[in-house]
Motif scaffolding. Structure first.
Motif, PDB file in Angstrom:
ATOM      1  N   PHE A 111       0.800  -1.228   0.000  1.00 24.04           N
ATOM      2  CA  PHE A 111       0.000   0.000   0.000  1.00 24.04           C
ATOM      3  C   PHE A 111       0.835   1.283   0.000  1.00 24.04           C
ATOM      4  N   ARG A 112       2.175   1.160   0.078  1.00 19.55           N
ATOM      5  CA  ARG A 112       3.055   2.335   0.123  1.00 19.55           C
ATOM      6  C   ARG A 112       2.634   3.275   1.242  1.00 19.55           C
ATOM      7  N   GLN A 113       2.282   2.678   2.374  1.00 15.89           N
ATOM      8  CA  GLN A 113       1.831   3.425   3.538  1.00 15.89           C
ATOM      9  C   GLN A 113       2.538   2.892   4.784  1.00 15.89           C
ATOM     10  N   GLU A 114       2.370   3.608   5.889  1.00 18.80           N
ATOM     11  CA  GLU A 114       2.846   3.128   7.178  1.00 18.80           C
ATOM     12  C   GLU A 114       1.671   2.532   7.957  1.00 18.80           C
ATOM     13  N   LEU A 115       1.952   1.513   8.725  1.00 19.30           N
ATOM     14  CA  LEU A 115       0.958   0.931   9.618  1.00 19.30           C
ATOM     15  C   LEU A 115       0.884   1.782  10.875  1.00 19.30           C
ATOM     16  N   VAL A 116      -0.349   2.161  11.284  1.00 21.97           N
ATOM     17  CA  VAL A 116      -0.491   2.984  12.489  1.00 21.97           C
ATOM     18  C   VAL A 116      -1.371   2.333  13.551  1.00 21.97           C
ATOM     19  N   GLY A 117      -2.089   1.256  13.201  1.00 22.48           N
ATOM     20  CA  GLY A 117      -2.951   0.653  14.208  1.00 22.48           C
ATOM     21  C   GLY A 117      -3.385  -0.756  13.875  1.00 22.48           C
ATOM     22  N   LEU A 118      -3.743  -1.505  14.918  1.00 22.06           N
ATOM     23  CA  LEU A 118      -4.325  -2.839  14.799  1.00 22.06           C
ATOM     24  C   LEU A 118      -5.675  -2.836  15.497  1.00 22.06           C
ATOM     25  N   THR A 119      -6.661  -3.447  14.873  1.00 17.63           N
ATOM     26  CA  THR A 119      -7.969  -3.606  15.498  1.00 17.63           C
ATOM     27  C   THR A 119      -7.984  -4.917  16.268  1.00 17.63           C
ATOM     28  N   VAL A 120      -8.103  -4.823  17.591  1.00 18.50           N
ATOM     29  CA  VAL A 120      -8.112  -6.001  18.454  1.00 18.50           C
ATOM     30  C   VAL A 120      -9.553  -6.397  18.735  1.00 18.50           C
ATOM     31  N   LEU A 121      -9.950  -7.567  18.269  1.00 19.55           N
ATOM     32  CA  LEU A 121     -11.311  -8.050  18.518  1.00 19.55           C
ATOM     33  C   LEU A 121     -11.412  -8.804  19.834  1.00 19.55           C
ATOM     34  N   ALA A 122     -10.308  -9.394  20.287  1.00 14.61           N
ATOM     35  CA  ALA A 122     -10.328 -10.110  21.568  1.00 14.61           C
ATOM     36  C   ALA A 122      -8.913 -10.325  22.051  1.00 14.61           C
ATOM     37  N   SER A 123      -8.742 -10.302  23.366  1.00 14.56           N
ATOM     38  CA  SER A 123      -7.489 -10.738  23.992  1.00 14.56           C
ATOM     39  C   SER A 123      -7.890 -11.619  25.172  1.00 14.56           C
ATOM     40  N   TYR A 124      -7.681 -11.153  26.402  1.00 16.22           N
ATOM     41  CA  TYR A 124      -8.070 -11.984  27.545  1.00 16.22           C
ATOM     42  C   TYR A 124      -9.587 -12.135  27.632  1.00 16.22           C
ATOM     43  N   SER A 125     -10.032 -13.379  27.794  1.00 14.93           N
ATOM     44  CA  SER A 125     -11.453 -13.669  28.005  1.00 14.93           C
ATOM     45  C   SER A 125     -11.566 -15.042  28.647  1.00 14.93           C
ATOM     46  N   CYS A 126     -12.183 -15.114  29.800  1.00 18.70           N
ATOM     47  CA  CYS A 126     -12.299 -16.374  30.545  1.00 18.70           C
ATOM     48  C   CYS A 126     -13.458 -17.185  29.965  1.00 18.70           C
ATOM     49  N   ARG A 127     -13.132 -18.032  28.970  1.00 18.43           N
ATOM     50  CA  ARG A 127     -14.184 -18.737  28.247  1.00 18.43           C
ATOM     51  C   ARG A 127     -13.646 -20.005  27.596  1.00 18.43           C
ATOM     52  N   PRO A 128     -14.546 -20.891  27.120  1.00 19.18           N
ATOM     53  CA  PRO A 128     -14.102 -22.061  26.362  1.00 19.18           C
ATOM     54  C   PRO A 128     -13.734 -21.689  24.936  1.00 19.18           C
ATOM     55  N   MET A 129     -13.091 -22.604  24.231  1.00 17.13           N
ATOM     56  CA  MET A 129     -12.726 -22.379  22.835  1.00 17.13           C
ATOM     57  C   MET A 129     -13.970 -22.095  22.011  1.00 17.13           C
ATOM     58  N   ASN A 130     -13.888 -21.044  21.194  1.00  9.69           N
ATOM     59  CA  ASN A 130     -14.986 -20.620  20.317  1.00  9.69           C
ATOM     60  C   ASN A 130     -16.268 -20.325  21.085  1.00  9.69           C
ATOM     61  N   SER A 131     -16.139 -20.114  22.411  1.00 11.04           N
ATOM     62  CA  SER A 131     -17.285 -19.817  23.289  1.00 11.04           C
ATOM     63  C   SER A 131     -18.331 -20.918  23.274  1.00 11.04           C
ATOM     64  N   VAL A 132     -17.908 -22.154  22.998  1.00 12.01           N
ATOM     65  CA  VAL A 132     -18.817 -23.302  22.966  1.00 12.01           C
ATOM     66  C   VAL A 132     -18.835 -23.952  24.341  1.00 12.01           C
ATOM     67  N   GLU A 133     -19.985 -23.999  24.969  1.00 10.66           N
ATOM     68  CA  GLU A 133     -20.100 -24.562  26.310  1.00 10.66           C
ATOM     69  C   GLU A 133     -19.638 -26.012  26.328  1.00 10.66           C
ATOM     70  N   GLY A 134     -18.804 -26.347  27.304  1.00 11.62           N
ATOM     71  CA  GLY A 134     -18.301 -27.697  27.445  1.00 11.62           C
ATOM     72  C   GLY A 134     -17.017 -27.972  26.690  1.00 11.62           C
ATOM     73  N   ALA A 135     -16.571 -27.021  25.845  1.00  9.14           N
ATOM     74  CA  ALA A 135     -15.327 -27.207  25.095  1.00  9.14           C
ATOM     75  C   ALA A 135     -14.127 -26.990  26.015  1.00  9.14           C
ATOM     76  N   MET A 136     -12.923 -27.294  25.501  1.00  2.00           N
ATOM     77  CA  MET A 136     -11.704 -27.038  26.254  1.00  2.00           C
ATOM     78  C   MET A 136     -11.541 -25.536  26.486  1.00  2.00           C
ATOM     79  N   ILE A 137     -10.886 -25.195  27.558  1.00  7.04           N
ATOM     80  CA  ILE A 137     -10.650 -23.790  27.876  1.00  7.04           C
ATOM     81  C   ILE A 137      -9.801 -23.148  26.773  1.00  7.04           C
ATOM     82  N   SER A 138     -10.125 -21.919  26.430  1.00  5.29           N
ATOM     83  CA  SER A 138      -9.451 -21.195  25.352  1.00  5.29           C
ATOM     84  C   SER A 138      -8.117 -20.615  25.811  1.00  5.29           C
TER      85      SER A 138
END
Length: 219
Positions: A111-138
């Motif tokens: 793009f011949r540009q500089e990167l200035v930001g990242l959009t973070v959709l998730a980081s820490y979250s106390c939940r199972p994988m893919n938020s599926v109940e009963g799945a392994m912890i994420s």
């Protein structure tokens, strides 16, 4: 190694959110604590304007990290994380290196540009994988993962994973270079080709896979 990280005064346990129960299956991972403590002891993480030690992630529960951090920017503050990500120590230098060595060069090339930001959709979250109940912890439950949904350029454009994966030729090329390059820095990389749950982001984590812990998952 990056300078964007934090010196610590202690190794007190700081656990994650909520309560445990039948919502997810807990793993026994003996590598987690030694790996995190080695990172903390190495001094690779130092106090800056954009990396701060967090006093807690909630708790008490099996989720969380021994000393969690909040990271609001990468590459010495040049690339803002929006919103800031809550992470364990080993994730911070890897994100810095990934941004500096993979994402920024790809942005300049396509793009011949500089990167200035990242959009973070998730980081820490106390939940199972893919938020599926009963799945392994994420890995998110251990602050050992981040989901990146977009890349903000200096001219104001944002290259989103959701729109760009099948977007213009430059967007497609850029996102595939970033996805493939991520596999050199993270042990798990999941993107739109993995499943529909990852259609709008790249999931990046540092989980150990396989009997020797050296296997990588890149999909």
């Amino acid at each position: 190694m990056p300078t964007a990280v934090l010196m610590l005064s202690g190794l007190g346990l700081l656990w994650g959110c909520g309560t445990t129960g039948p919502d997810f299956q807990v793993r026994s991972d003996p590598w987690r604590s030694p790996e995190e403590r080695a990172c903390l002891a190495s001094g690779v993480v130092r106090q800056t304007a954009f990396v701060h030690e967090r006093s807690a992630l909630g708790g008490p529960s099996v989720c969380g990290a021994e000393n969690p951090f909040e990271m609001s920017a990468a590459d010495n503050g040049r690339v803002v994380l929006e919103p800031a990500a809550s992470l364990r120590c080993p994730m911070i230098p890897q994100i810095d290196r990934w941004v500096r060595e993979v994402v920024e060069p790809a942005v300049r090339y396509q793009f011949r540009q500089e990167l200035v930001g990242l959009t973070v959709l998730a980081s820490y979250s106390c939940r199972p994988m893919n938020s599926v109940e009963g799945a392994m912890i994420s890995e998110h439950a251990y602050a050992n993962a981040v989901d990146i949904g977009g890349f903000k350029l200096a001219d104001g454009r944002t290259i989103s994973v959701k729109r760009g994966w099948n977007g213009t030729s430059s967007e497609r090329a850029f996102l595939r270079v970033v996805h493939d390059g991520s596999c050199e820095y993270f042990t798990t990389v999941l993107g739109p080709n993995y499943n529909s749950l990852h259609s709008d982001h790249f999931h990046l984590d540092l989980a150990h896979h396989g009997r020797d812990g050296l296997m990588r998952i890149c999909k």
